[in-house]
Scaffold this motif. Structure first.
Motif, short mmCIF file in Angstrom:
data_model
loop_
_atom_site.label_atom_id
_atom_site.label_comp_id
_atom_site.label_asym_id
_atom_site.label_seq_id
_atom_site.Cartn_x
_atom_site.Cartn_y
_atom_site.Cartn_z
N TYR A 45 0.83 -1.20 0.00
CA TYR A 45 0.00 0.00 0.00
C TYR A 45 0.87 1.25 0.00
N ARG A 46 0.32 2.28 -0.59
CA ARG A 46 0.89 3.62 -0.50
C ARG A 46 -0.16 4.49 0.18
N TRP A 47 0.29 5.57 0.78
CA TRP A 47 -0.58 6.34 1.66
C TRP A 47 -0.55 7.82 1.33
N ARG A 48 -1.72 8.45 1.36
CA ARG A 48 -1.81 9.90 1.31
C ARG A 48 -1.94 10.36 2.75
N LEU A 49 -0.99 11.17 3.18
CA LEU A 49 -0.95 11.67 4.55
C LEU A 49 -1.35 13.14 4.56
N VAL A 50 -2.34 13.46 5.37
CA VAL A 50 -2.72 14.85 5.60
C VAL A 50 -2.36 15.16 7.05
N VAL A 51 -1.46 16.10 7.23
CA VAL A 51 -1.00 16.48 8.57
C VAL A 51 -1.72 17.76 8.98
N ASP A 52 -2.48 17.66 10.06
CA ASP A 52 -3.09 18.85 10.64
C ASP A 52 -2.22 19.40 11.76
N GLU A 53 -1.60 18.49 12.53
CA GLU A 53 -0.69 18.91 13.58
C GLU A 53 0.34 17.80 13.81
N GLN A 60 9.26 20.22 9.02
CA GLN A 60 9.26 20.72 7.65
C GLN A 60 9.55 19.61 6.65
N GLU A 61 10.53 18.77 6.94
CA GLU A 61 10.86 17.65 6.05
C GLU A 61 9.66 16.72 5.87
N ILE A 62 9.00 16.38 6.96
CA ILE A 62 7.87 15.46 6.90
C ILE A 62 6.70 16.08 6.13
N THR A 63 6.35 17.30 6.47
CA THR A 63 5.20 17.92 5.80
C THR A 63 5.46 18.17 4.32
N GLU A 64 6.67 18.56 3.96
CA GLU A 64 6.99 18.77 2.55
C GLU A 64 7.00 17.46 1.78
N THR A 65 7.51 16.41 2.38
CA THR A 65 7.55 15.10 1.73
C THR A 65 6.13 14.57 1.52
N ASN A 82 10.67 7.45 16.71
CA ASN A 82 10.57 8.01 18.06
C ASN A 82 10.50 9.52 18.14
N ASP A 83 10.98 10.24 17.11
CA ASP A 83 11.04 11.70 17.24
C ASP A 83 9.94 12.44 16.48
N ALA A 84 8.95 11.72 15.97
CA ALA A 84 7.85 12.36 15.24
C ALA A 84 6.52 11.85 15.80
N GLN A 85 5.70 12.78 16.21
CA GLN A 85 4.40 12.43 16.78
C GLN A 85 3.30 13.10 15.95
#
Length: 144
Positions: A45-53, A60-65, A82-85
């Motif tokens: 599977y591949r995923w579309r991720l929508v980050v609200d918070e 920045q790296e995660i949201t831009e990717t 461990n460093d991303a919630q």
């Protein structure tokens, strides 16, 4: 856009969902933990991720990717160690052809995980691994 739903025989299964707490005695269930726990069920599977918070030194790296792209499961597992919630956000599963698979995972206020799907195997795995999981109360169509 095609949506693939789970089936039992020739009849489509009704959509269902479970909700469970992110925090437990052993610590937080991360997005990486949740995806890893689903194992071969979500293979390919591949995923579309929508980050609200999101809380992460790599915000920045995660949201831009994630912006406007489908991401591989392994890529998400690596990003949400461990460093991303993921505090508030939503993942929608897609198959190898890019069609939406009837599987949505939501983080709610860094307190709850909601998993909605027609795939009984996913619901069974969540129930087994997270015995506190409860059936989601469903919203009316007017609520969205």
């Amino acid at each position: 856009m095609t949506v693939r739903t789970g089936t039992r025989g020739s009849r489509p299964m009704a959509k269902s969902g479970l909700t469970f707490q992110c925090w437990r005695d052993e610590g937080r269930v991360t997005l990486a933990d949740l995806l890893t726990s689903l194992g071969s069920i979500i293979e390919g599977y591949r995923w579309r991720l929508v980050v609200d918070e999101l809380l992460s030194p790599r915000y920045q790296e995660i949201t831009e990717t994630a912006e406007g792209r489908l991401m591989e499961t392994g890529q998400l597992i690596a990003m949400f160690g461990n460093d991303a919630q993921l505090i508030d956000g939503e993942l929608t599963a897609h198959d190898a052809d890019g069609s939406i698979v009837d599987l949505t995972i939501r983080a709610l206020d860094s307190t709850w995980w909601d998993v909605e799907t027609t795939m009984q195997e996913v619901l069974d795995r969540i129930s087994l691994l997270y015995p506190d999981a409860k059936v989601l109360p469903w919203r009316s169509p007017e609520e969205g």
